[in-house]
Every structure is written in structure tokens, then in C-alpha cells.
Design a protein around this motif. Structure first.
Motif, short mmCIF file in Angstrom:
data_model
loop_
_atom_site.label_atom_id
_atom_site.label_comp_id
_atom_site.label_asym_id
_atom_site.label_seq_id
_atom_site.Cartn_x
_atom_site.Cartn_y
_atom_site.Cartn_z
N ARG A 413 0.82 -1.21 0.00
CA ARG A 413 0.00 0.00 0.00
C ARG A 413 0.86 1.26 0.00
NH1 ARG A 413 -1.48 3.08 4.03
NH2 ARG A 413 -0.77 1.55 5.57
N ASN A 414 1.91 1.28 0.80
CA ASN A 414 2.78 2.47 0.86
C ASN A 414 3.52 2.69 -0.45
OD1 ASN A 414 2.97 3.74 3.76
ND2 ASN A 414 2.80 1.54 4.09
N VAL A 415 3.95 1.62 -1.10
CA VAL A 415 4.64 1.77 -2.39
C VAL A 415 3.68 2.31 -3.44
CG1 VAL A 415 5.63 0.45 -4.30
CG2 VAL A 415 6.46 0.08 -1.99
N LEU A 416 2.46 1.82 -3.47
CA LEU A 416 1.49 2.31 -4.45
C LEU A 416 1.13 3.77 -4.19
CD1 LEU A 416 -0.85 -0.78 -4.84
CD2 LEU A 416 0.90 0.03 -6.40
N ASP A 417 1.15 4.19 -2.93
CA ASP A 417 0.94 5.62 -2.63
C ASP A 417 2.07 6.46 -3.22
OD1 ASP A 417 -1.38 5.07 -1.28
OD2 ASP A 417 -0.47 5.05 0.70
N LEU A 418 3.31 5.97 -3.13
CA LEU A 418 4.43 6.69 -3.74
C LEU A 418 4.28 6.78 -5.26
CD1 LEU A 418 7.58 5.33 -1.83
CD2 LEU A 418 6.41 7.50 -1.50
N ILE A 419 3.90 5.67 -5.87
CA ILE A 419 3.74 5.64 -7.32
C ILE A 419 2.63 6.59 -7.76
CG2 ILE A 419 3.12 4.17 -9.28
CD1 ILE A 419 4.51 1.85 -7.88
N TYR A 420 1.55 6.63 -7.02
CA TYR A 420 0.46 7.55 -7.33
C TYR A 420 0.91 9.01 -7.23
CZ TYR A 420 -3.86 10.21 -6.59
OH TYR A 420 -4.86 11.15 -6.66
N ALA A 421 1.65 9.34 -6.17
CA ALA A 421 2.15 10.71 -6.01
C ALA A 421 3.10 11.09 -7.13
CB ALA A 421 2.83 10.86 -4.64
N GLN A 422 3.97 10.17 -7.53
CA GLN A 422 4.90 10.46 -8.61
C GLN A 422 4.17 10.61 -9.94
OE1 GLN A 422 8.11 11.22 -8.32
NE2 GLN A 422 8.14 11.61 -10.52
N THR A 423 3.10 9.84 -10.12
CA THR A 423 2.30 9.96 -11.35
C THR A 423 1.68 11.35 -11.46
OG1 THR A 423 1.81 7.59 -11.26
CG2 THR A 423 0.39 8.96 -12.64
N LEU A 424 1.17 11.87 -10.35
CA LEU A 424 0.63 13.24 -10.36
C LEU A 424 1.71 14.25 -10.74
CD1 LEU A 424 -1.61 13.26 -7.15
CD2 LEU A 424 -2.35 13.04 -9.52
N THR A 425 2.92 14.04 -10.26
CA THR A 425 4.01 14.96 -10.59
C THR A 425 4.33 14.90 -12.07
OG1 THR A 425 4.92 14.60 -8.37
CG2 THR A 425 6.37 15.62 -9.99
N TRP A 426 4.38 13.70 -12.64
CA TRP A 426 4.65 13.58 -14.07
C TRP A 426 3.58 14.26 -14.92
CZ3 TRP A 426 6.20 7.79 -13.40
CH2 TRP A 426 7.58 7.72 -13.20
N ILE A 427 2.31 14.09 -14.52
CA ILE A 427 1.23 14.73 -15.29
C ILE A 427 1.34 16.25 -15.20
CG2 ILE A 427 -1.27 14.99 -15.48
CD1 ILE A 427 -1.56 12.18 -14.34
N GLY A 428 1.70 16.75 -14.01
CA GLY A 428 1.69 18.18 -13.80
C GLY A 428 2.92 18.93 -14.25
N ILE A 429 3.96 18.22 -14.65
CA ILE A 429 5.20 18.90 -15.00
C ILE A 429 5.05 19.80 -16.23
CG2 ILE A 429 6.14 17.10 -16.51
CD1 ILE A 429 8.85 17.61 -15.23
N LEU A 430 4.13 19.47 -17.12
CA LEU A 430 3.90 20.30 -18.30
C LEU A 430 3.17 21.59 -17.93
CD1 LEU A 430 4.08 20.50 -21.43
CD2 LEU A 430 1.82 19.42 -21.52
N PHE A 431 2.33 21.54 -16.91
CA PHE A 431 1.51 22.69 -16.53
C PHE A 431 2.06 23.42 -15.31
CE2 PHE A 431 -1.13 19.16 -18.12
CZ PHE A 431 -1.54 19.72 -19.33
N SER A 432 2.97 22.79 -14.58
CA SER A 432 3.60 23.43 -13.43
C SER A 432 5.05 22.96 -13.37
CB SER A 432 2.85 23.06 -12.14
OG SER A 432 3.47 23.65 -11.02
N PRO A 433 5.96 23.67 -14.02
CA PRO A 433 7.35 23.18 -14.14
C PRO A 433 8.07 22.98 -12.81
CG PRO A 433 6.93 24.98 -15.68
CD PRO A 433 5.76 24.92 -14.76
N LEU A 434 7.67 23.70 -11.76
CA LEU A 434 8.34 23.57 -10.47
C LEU A 434 7.67 22.57 -9.55
CD1 LEU A 434 9.27 27.28 -9.67
CD2 LEU A 434 10.58 25.55 -10.88
N LEU A 435 6.67 21.85 -10.05
CA LEU A 435 5.98 20.86 -9.21
C LEU A 435 6.92 19.76 -8.70
CD1 LEU A 435 3.17 20.15 -8.10
CD2 LEU A 435 2.83 18.71 -10.12
N PRO A 436 7.93 19.30 -9.47
CA PRO A 436 8.87 18.32 -8.91
C PRO A 436 9.59 18.81 -7.66
CG PRO A 436 9.07 18.36 -11.28
CD PRO A 436 8.16 19.48 -10.91
N GLY A 437 9.85 20.12 -7.56
CA GLY A 437 10.48 20.64 -6.35
C GLY A 437 9.56 20.52 -5.15
N ILE A 438 8.26 20.77 -5.35
CA ILE A 438 7.29 20.62 -4.26
C ILE A 438 7.18 19.16 -3.85
CG2 ILE A 438 4.86 20.93 -3.64
CD1 ILE A 438 4.79 23.26 -5.62
#
Length: 580
Positions: A413-438
Motif C-alpha cells: 500500500r505504501n509503495v502504491l501511494d508513492l507511485i500515485y504521487a509520482q504519477t501526479l508529478t509527471w502529469i503536472g510537470i507540463l503545466f507546473s514546471p516547479l511541481l517536482p520541487g514541491i
């Protein structure tokens, strides 16, 4: 006598090492069956022996050459000492050693993946900040909006006119020095994001996740319930075990079938709730307090579903009475994966087919704000999950219901939570370039919160798993379906959707990739760069080229994983031979 003989043998070995070349000497020292401290002593003695030999040779070189050799040896020693010092200063080095020693490498694999994602987001942040944000800051206009503090939660307001979001970036070329080359923000934006995704693709493709664990000197232990699956074997095996035990009675069969129906109903209900809330979410793009509160409805509900439903899936799995704990784990993980992928898919459909085609201004910034809120709420619920799911569970298990005991760390469960959070970052990098820093800051906090919660609230897992295969499965899940799904959504946004007319670096274009087409046309007018235009028109825009490229990639993936399987089989056979 034995002591003198051992001393002579050691002297002979140092002399033999001193006579080898540098690479041979390093490999020979690494293969010695001694501790790291002993190896460092041998290395220093060998370097000293080399220095002494160079001094006492018959034909001594020039004094300048001797000084250079001495300086080289001193620099090498200083570099080795410095690297060892920095290794000891790594903030996670000691933590990983403690986790691996007390809780085993199966729990360690979660923290290794978390550290890997943290470094991955650090690389992404530096890339975007260096090639996109810094040039924009040089040409940025002052922000006239006031900061109220509520922006930290909603991501709107003052942050709309900052480098955090797509809409703030200019579409003009930046030139601060006369007669100097200008900086094309359109090309910088799309090439930086594109190169980042290519690097992600290659790293995920050739990172089985087993190399790092080997460096900790831990060996994977065999699972008690048959061989552990490799790559996506965990997901593939889910169709094999019977959902209803063969020896179950009629009452148990009815219970299991009811559980299956309940799981499917819950999943479908969650997806319908997310889709219906997306319409409400469209109304929450004003600046008043009510509109900003409406912005938080969808991320809170979606994050609550992602956090609570997996607990329910795990509890319902106990009612199904699987034949082995491994089957229970694999089925539960697959259900959670399907839930998370479905929620992300619905959100992407909402962003790319509802928000992007609406009458709202600067829809790219609105999408970036939505993803910012999802990342923030998911991070908060992750911390609350550690408090309620582990801390309070320990209190209950040690004071109220003593038979429950300490909780175990839920790796899947904890690993899938990490993968989900990273997926949101990948989707948002085009619309928010500094989202990986957050996300990097969030992962850093989660790393230490999970470490403290693990050491104070949890007990070592009773079920032992093959750690190398687990880490490989984690990386495969990160690659497929999550990363490939993000590539598909990003491709639609770049090639199919029309950018906003009044904001962003691609304003006024028919699509984001049109900026590349215009640049290629300019290159085609120069004789020296016509070959670039030929490659673009005959390969990049050719469907057959991508079909051949995809076939080559699939063949490389197949051969690479076959190599991984062969190495694992050989390693297993070697361990069995050593055990016998």
C-alpha cells in the motif's frame, strides 16, 4: 612461526598488488575477503609501497616527475577519504542501514524506492529551474496580486502570476544582452519537458531496482509460498489463484462472492463520485472564499478514496480466505492498482476533455493548480495515515486489544501511494514546471516521518519476500501502466489540444508541437541545416518510424528482462551450491 609466515604472505601480497596496473589493483583489492577498514589499510600500504619503489629505483626520474607522482598519490588518498566522509554524511545512509538491519530488506525496498524518487524529482527540478524558470525570471514582470497565505493550500491567487504555473511564461524570445543570441522560450519549454520524459523512459526501462539493494550486502530470502514473481509477475499471477478456495463450504463461497461484488461496487462508486465531482470542481475557479473552498472538494475526495479504500480492500481480502498469504497480497495490490489507475484516468479525461475545451482562460494554469492541490492533499493524508494507521494502531494493539500486537508496515500500500504521487508529478510537470520541487520536499518529509513511525510503531514483517523481485516489480509498476499512461496524456496535450490564446509560451499556436514545426521550417531555409528538416519530416512525423522504433524498444525490453532472469537464476543456483 605461523605469525611470521602470515606476515610474509601479507608482504608478498602487497608487493604483488603494487606491481599490477591501477585497474587490476582496484579489482584485486575489492575481491579480498576482508572488512572495508582492512581493505583501506591494504590500499594505503600498496600506495606507500609504490611511492617507496619510485624513490629507490636505480634510474631515478627527475625531481619534477617525483613531485607529480607524489601529488597524484596524495590527491587520490584525499579523494578516497573525502568520498568516505561524504558517504557518512548522507542523510539517508544511516537510516537505510538501520531499517535494513531491524526490519529486513523487504521494508528497506520501500525506503530505497522513496529515496530514488526523491533524487529523481531533484534532477527534474534542477532541469526545469535551469532551462525554463531562470530565463523567465530574467524577463518577468512584477506580480500585482497580494499574498494572503491561503494560496499555500489552494495554489491559486498570488501563485497564478508566478513561475509556478504555465500561464506565467512568455512566448517571446528573451535577450538581455545586445548582439547576443536570444533565448527561445517556446523551444526551451517543450524541449526541456520532452528531454526529461525521454530520460525518464530510459532510466525506468533499464532500472530493475536490484542494483542498489545489493550494495547493502543483503541477500534476498526465498518466499515460503513458492517462487516470488519477477517484473509484473505479481500482477500476472493474479489471474491464476482461485478466488474461491476449492475446499470451501457453500457458506464460504457465498461470502466470497459477496465480497467480490462489494469490491466491484465500491470501485465503481468511487469512480462515479470522482467523475460527478469534476463538474462541481469547474465552478471553483473564482477568487472569493466560497470558490476557493470548492477547489478543494475534488482533491480531498479523490485523495480520501485513494487512502481509505485500500484499507477496505485489504480487510475484505481476509474474508476471501485465500490459500496463501501471497495470493491475498497480489489480489489486494491489483485491486488498488486498478482503483488508482482508474481515478487518474478520470482526472486526465476531465482535464484534457472538459477543462481544455471550456471557455475558461488559461486552462493550462487551472490544470496545474488542480494537480498542485491533489499533491498537497495526498501528502497531508499520507502523514495522517501514518498517525492513524500506525501510531493509533500501536496504542490500541498494546493497551486495549493486546492480542492484536504491533502493526506491520504495509509495503504494498505504501509503495502504491508513492507511485500515485509520482504519477501526479509527471502529469503536472507540463503545466507546473516547479511541481517536482514541491514533490521533492514532500518526499523528504515522508521519508523521515515513515522512518520514525516504522521504528516506533511497527514490528518486522512475519511474511518474508524476495526483495530483489519486489523492487523489480515496483519499478515495472512505475513504468507500466503509470508512466506510459502519463506519456499518452502528455502526448494528447502537446499534439492535439489548442493552447490558450492569452497566456503561456504557446499562445496563438494551433498546438504546442507547432512551435517545433515552425522552428524546423526556419532551419530548412538554411543549407547547412536541411538535414535536420529532412529527419523531422521523414522520420519524426512518420507513423512507420514510430512503429519500427516501438518494435525495437519491445525487443530490447524482452531481451533485457531475459538477461535479468538469467542472472537471477544463476545467482540462485550459486547460493544453493554455497549452502550445500
Amino acid at each position: 612461526f605461523c605469525f611470521l609466515r602470515g606476515f610474509d604472505a601479507a608482504e608478498d601480497s602487497i608487493e604483488s598488488l603494487a606491481s599490477k596496473s591501477t585497474n587490476e589493483r582496484i579489482k584485486a583489492i575489492q575481491k579480498l575477503p576482508d572488512t572495508m577498514r582492512k581493505k583501506r589499510e591494504i590500499r594505503n600500504k600498496v600506495l606507500q609501497e609504490i611511492t617507496e619503489k619510485s624513490r629507490h629505483r636505480g634510474a631515478q626520474p627527475a625531481r619534477c616527475t617525483q613531485c607529480l607522482r607524489g601529488a597524484a598519490v596524495s590527491c587520490r588518498r584525499f579523494g578516497n577519504t573525502l568520498s568516505e566522509y561524504f558517504l557518512s554524511l548522507r542523510i539517508w545512509h544511516k537510516t537505510l542501514k538501520i531499517v535494513g538491519a531491524e526490519f529486513g530488506t523487504s521494508v528497506l525496498s520501500y525506503f530505497v524506492l522513496l529515496k530514488w524518487l526523491l533524487n529523481f524529482n531533484l534532477f527534474s527540478f534542477l532541469l526545469n529551474f535551469g532551462f525554463i524558470t531562470i530565463p523567465q525570471l530574467l524577463a518577468a514582470e512584477p506580480n500585482n496580486l497580494s499574498f494572503t497565505g491561503l494560496e499555500l493550500i489552494t495554489g491559486a491567487g498570488y501563485f497564478q502570476q508566478t513561475v509556478l504555473y504555465y500561464g506565467f511564461y512568455t512566448n517571446a524570445t528573451i535577450s538581455k544582452i545586445e548582439n547576443a543570441p536570444s533565448y527561445n522560450m517556446q523551444l526551451a519549454y517543450i524541449f526541456t519537458v520532452g528531454i526529461y520524459f525521454v530520460i525518464c523512459f530510459l532510466i525506468l526501462l533499464f532500472s530493475p531496482g536490484t542494483v542498489h539493494l545489493v550494495t547493502w550486502g543483503e541477500t534476498a530470502k526465498a518466499a515460503p509460498a513458492g517462487p516470488a514473481p519477477s517484473c509484473l509477475g505479481a500482477a500476472l499471477e493474479l489471474g491464476l489463484p482461485p478466488l474461491v478456495p476449492r475446499n470451501a463450504g457453500e457458506g464460504e463461497r457465498v461470502t466470497v462472492l459477496l465480497v467480490i461484488v462489494l469490491v466491484k461496487a465500491l470501485s465503481l462508486g468511487c469512480l462515479m463520485k470522482v467523475f460527478s465531482l469534476s463538474k462541481l470542481f469547474m465552478k471553483g475557479h473564482g477568487n472569493d472564499l466560497e470558490s476557493q473552498a470548492a477547489m478543494l472538494v475534488l482533491p480531498v475526495i479523490a485523495s480520501l478514496l485513494n487512502t481509505l479504500i485500500p484499507f477496505l480492500f485489504s480487510w475484505l481480502g481476509h474474508l476471501e480466505r485465500f490459500q496463501t498469504p501471497g495470493q491475498h497480497l497480489y489480489v489486494t495490490i491489483t485491486r488498488i492498482i486498478i482503483l488508482k489507475v482508474s481515478i487518474v484516468g478520470i482526472l486526465c479525461y476531465y482535464w484534457l476533455h472538459v477543462v481544455a475545451t471550456s471557455e475558461l482562460q488559461c486552462w493550462e494554469t487551472l490544470v496545474g493548480q488542480d494537480i498542485y492541490r491533489l499533491v498537497l492533499v495526498d501528502f497531508i493524508l499520507c502523514l495522517l495515515g501514518s498517525f492513524f494507521g500506525e501510531f493509533l494502531r500501536r496504542i490500541i494493539g498494546t493497551t486495549v486489544f493486546v492480542s492484536l500486537g504491533l502493526p506491520e508496515f504495509d509495503i504494498g500500500r505504501n509503495v502504491l501511494d508513492l507511485i500515485y504521487a509520482q504519477t501526479l508529478t509527471w502529469i503536472g510537470i507540463l503545466f507546473s514546471p516547479l511541481l517536482p520541487g514541491i514533490q521533492m520536499i514532500a518526499f523528504l518529509i515522508v521519508f523521515f516521518v515513515k522512518k520514525v513511525s516504522l521504528t516506533r510503531n511497527c514490528q518486522p514483517p512475519r511474511q518474508v519476500w524476495r526483495t530483489a523481485q519486489m523492487m523489480t516489480s515496483f519499478m515495472c509498476l512505475l513504468f507500466c501502466p503509470f508512466f506510459l499512461g502519463v506519456l499518452s496524456a502528455t502526448g494528447v496535450a502537446v499534439w492535439r489540444l489548442k493552447p490558450s490564446e492569452g497566456c503561456g509560451p504557446f499562445r496563438g499556436l494551433s498546438s504546442m508541437c507547432a512551435a517545433v514545426s515552425e522552428w524546423i521550417q526556419i532551419l530548412g531555409s538554411y543549407t547547412a541545416s536541411k538535414w535536420v528538416a529532412w529527419i523531422y519530416h521523414n522520420l519524426i512525423t512518420n507513423e512507420l518510424f514510430f512503429f519500427i522504433l516501438s518494435s525495437i524498444v519491445l525487443i530490447v525490453i524482452y531481451l533485457y528482462w531475459q538477461l535479468i532472469q538469467t542472472r537471477q537464476t544463476m545467482s540462485k543456483g550459486l547460493r544453493e551450491q554455497l549452502a550445500n
